[in-house]
Design an enzyme around this catalytic site. Structure first.
Site, mmCIF file in Angstrom:
data_model
loop_
_atom_site.group_PDB
_atom_site.id
_atom_site.type_symbol
_atom_site.label_atom_id
_atom_site.label_comp_id
_atom_site.label_asym_id
_atom_site.label_seq_id
_atom_site.Cartn_x
_atom_site.Cartn_y
_atom_site.Cartn_z
ATOM 1 N N PRO A 193 0.791 -1.227 0.000
ATOM 2 C CA PRO A 193 0.000 0.000 0.000
ATOM 3 C C PRO A 193 0.825 1.281 0.000
ATOM 4 O O PRO A 193 1.849 1.377 0.686
ATOM 5 C CB PRO A 193 -0.822 -0.097 1.286
ATOM 6 N N ASN A 194 0.341 2.213 -0.788
ATOM 7 C CA ASN A 194 0.868 3.585 -0.887
ATOM 8 C C ASN A 194 2.184 3.695 -1.657
ATOM 9 O O ASN A 194 2.631 4.800 -1.936
ATOM 10 C CB ASN A 194 1.012 4.233 0.503
ATOM 11 N N ARG A 199 5.331 12.436 -2.877
ATOM 12 C CA ARG A 199 5.318 13.012 -1.527
ATOM 13 C C ARG A 199 6.430 12.402 -0.696
ATOM 14 O O ARG A 199 6.935 11.338 -1.033
ATOM 15 C CB ARG A 199 3.985 12.700 -0.829
ATOM 16 N N TYR A 241 11.403 8.776 1.297
ATOM 17 C CA TYR A 241 11.343 7.689 0.317
ATOM 18 C C TYR A 241 12.063 7.993 -0.997
ATOM 19 O O TYR A 241 12.069 7.157 -1.901
ATOM 20 C CB TYR A 241 9.876 7.328 0.035
ATOM 21 N N ASN A 273 8.040 -5.649 -0.864
ATOM 22 C CA ASN A 273 7.981 -4.531 0.074
ATOM 23 C C ASN A 273 6.515 -4.431 0.484
ATOM 24 O O ASN A 273 5.694 -3.887 -0.267
ATOM 25 C CB ASN A 273 8.445 -3.225 -0.568
ATOM 26 N N ALA A 304 3.096 -0.756 4.818
ATOM 27 C CA ALA A 304 2.601 -0.767 6.197
ATOM 28 C C ALA A 304 2.086 -2.146 6.620
ATOM 29 O O ALA A 304 2.032 -2.448 7.821
ATOM 30 C CB ALA A 304 1.509 0.283 6.356
ATOM 31 N N GLU A 350 12.564 -9.555 1.735
ATOM 32 C CA GLU A 350 11.750 -8.400 2.134
ATOM 33 C C GLU A 350 12.606 -7.143 1.957
ATOM 34 O O GLU A 350 13.759 -7.106 2.397
ATOM 35 C CB GLU A 350 11.342 -8.563 3.602
ATOM 36 N N HIS A 406 12.711 -2.822 2.233
ATOM 37 C CA HIS A 406 12.135 -1.534 2.617
ATOM 38 C C HIS A 406 13.040 -0.428 2.120
ATOM 39 O O HIS A 406 14.275 -0.529 2.251
ATOM 40 C CB HIS A 406 12.002 -1.416 4.142
ATOM 41 N N ARG A 461 13.244 4.432 12.497
ATOM 42 C CA ARG A 461 11.991 5.189 12.450
ATOM 43 C C ARG A 461 11.143 4.909 13.701
ATOM 44 O O ARG A 461 11.653 4.456 14.707
ATOM 45 C CB ARG A 461 11.265 4.856 11.141
HETATM 46 O O1 CA2 Z 1 10.463 1.970 3.874
HETATM 47 C C1 CA2 Z 1 9.606 1.296 3.279
HETATM 48 O O2 CA2 Z 1 9.784 0.830 2.159
HETATM 49 C C2 CA2 Z 1 8.243 1.059 3.921
HETATM 50 O O3 CA2 Z 1 7.824 -0.260 3.604
HETATM 51 C C3 CA2 Z 1 7.307 2.083 3.318
HETATM 52 C C4 CA2 Z 1 5.907 2.064 3.925
HETATM 53 C C5 CA2 Z 1 5.986 2.137 5.454
HETATM 54 O O4 CA2 Z 1 4.697 2.005 6.013
HETATM 55 C C6 CA2 Z 1 6.900 1.086 6.026
HETATM 56 O O5 CA2 Z 1 6.965 1.251 7.429
HETATM 57 C C7 CA2 Z 1 8.299 1.187 5.432
HETATM 58 C C8 CA2 Z 1 5.080 3.273 3.447
HETATM 59 C C9 CA2 Z 1 5.045 3.470 1.986
HETATM 60 C C10 CA2 Z 1 4.402 4.790 1.715
HETATM 61 O O6 CA2 Z 1 4.970 5.338 0.570
HETATM 62 C C11 CA2 Z 1 4.692 6.634 0.278
HETATM 63 C C12 CA2 Z 1 5.381 7.168 -0.771
HETATM 64 C C13 CA2 Z 1 5.183 8.461 -1.127
HETATM 65 C C14 CA2 Z 1 4.277 9.237 -0.448
HETATM 66 C C15 CA2 Z 1 3.583 8.708 0.611
HETATM 67 C C16 CA2 Z 1 3.786 7.379 0.972
#
Ligand code: CA2
Length: 152
Positions: free
Chosen positions: A13-14, A21, A26, A77, A80, A101, A103, A110
């Site tokens: 997700p996301n 953003r 990221y 990946n 969340a 896996e 990230h 974090r």
């Molecule tokens: O660091 C990572 O790759 C995560 O898997 C990213 C997830 C986060 O919940 C994990 O704890 C770590 C979140 C991805 C959200 O990605 C976004 C990208 C751009 C704008 C907003 C969110």
């Protein structure tokens, strides 16, 4: 010529919002950039990469279940869902494939709630904190391992 081993690359997700953003967390690469780089590196390594992203836990579980007997390894990946999903963990354990896996961020630097990943229990290895390069590192590790297993 033998068929190239297939690697399923899943993003949760996301991650479809990458590059739009939170670049300080990221980076600036989009998911399309990352997927194109993975497909290219996979080809160079003699692998085939199939990339998919979903915001839905059930869809990710379905793709993992369908991967059994269709792919040689999974890079995931889970976003969340890493920190919440026993369903994704169980699906990965059930298909019994090598799992890496990935990230983008170093989840251990974090918030506390990101420090634990259910998915890690099913992973052969975990790569975090290297941004998009983490997916390439995962492909390279799996390629080396697949070659080694062909030799023995
Ligand atoms: O660091 C990572 O790759 C995560 O898997 C990213 C997830 C986060 O919940 C994990 O704890 C770590 C979140 C991805 C959200 O990605 C976004 C990208 C751009 C704008 C907003 C969110």
């Amino acid at each position: 010529m033998a068929k190239a081993p297939k690697i399923l690359i899943l993003n949760g997700p996301n991650l479809n919002m990458l590059g739009t953003r939170q670049p300080e967390v990221y980076g600036t690469a989009t998911l399309a950039d990352i997927e194109a780089a993975c497909e290219q590196r996979a080809r160079d390594l003699g692998l085939a990469a199939e990339c998919r992203q979903s915001n839905s836990e059930g869809e990710l579980v379905g793709w993992i279940q369908a991967a059994r007997d269709q792919v040689q390894a999974v890079i995931i990946n889970p976003g969340a869902y890493s920190h919440t999903s026993v369903a994704i963990l169980d699906a990965l354990l059930a298909v019994d494939l090598p799992v890496v896996e990935v990230h983008l961020s170093n989840i251990h630097r974090r918030e506390e709630f990101r420090h634990h990943s259910y998915v890690s229990k099913a992973a052969q290895g975990v790569i975090c904190g290297f941004g998009p390069r983490g997916y390439i590192m995962a492909l390279e590790a799996l390629a080396a391992q697949l070659i080694e297993s062909q030799e023995t």
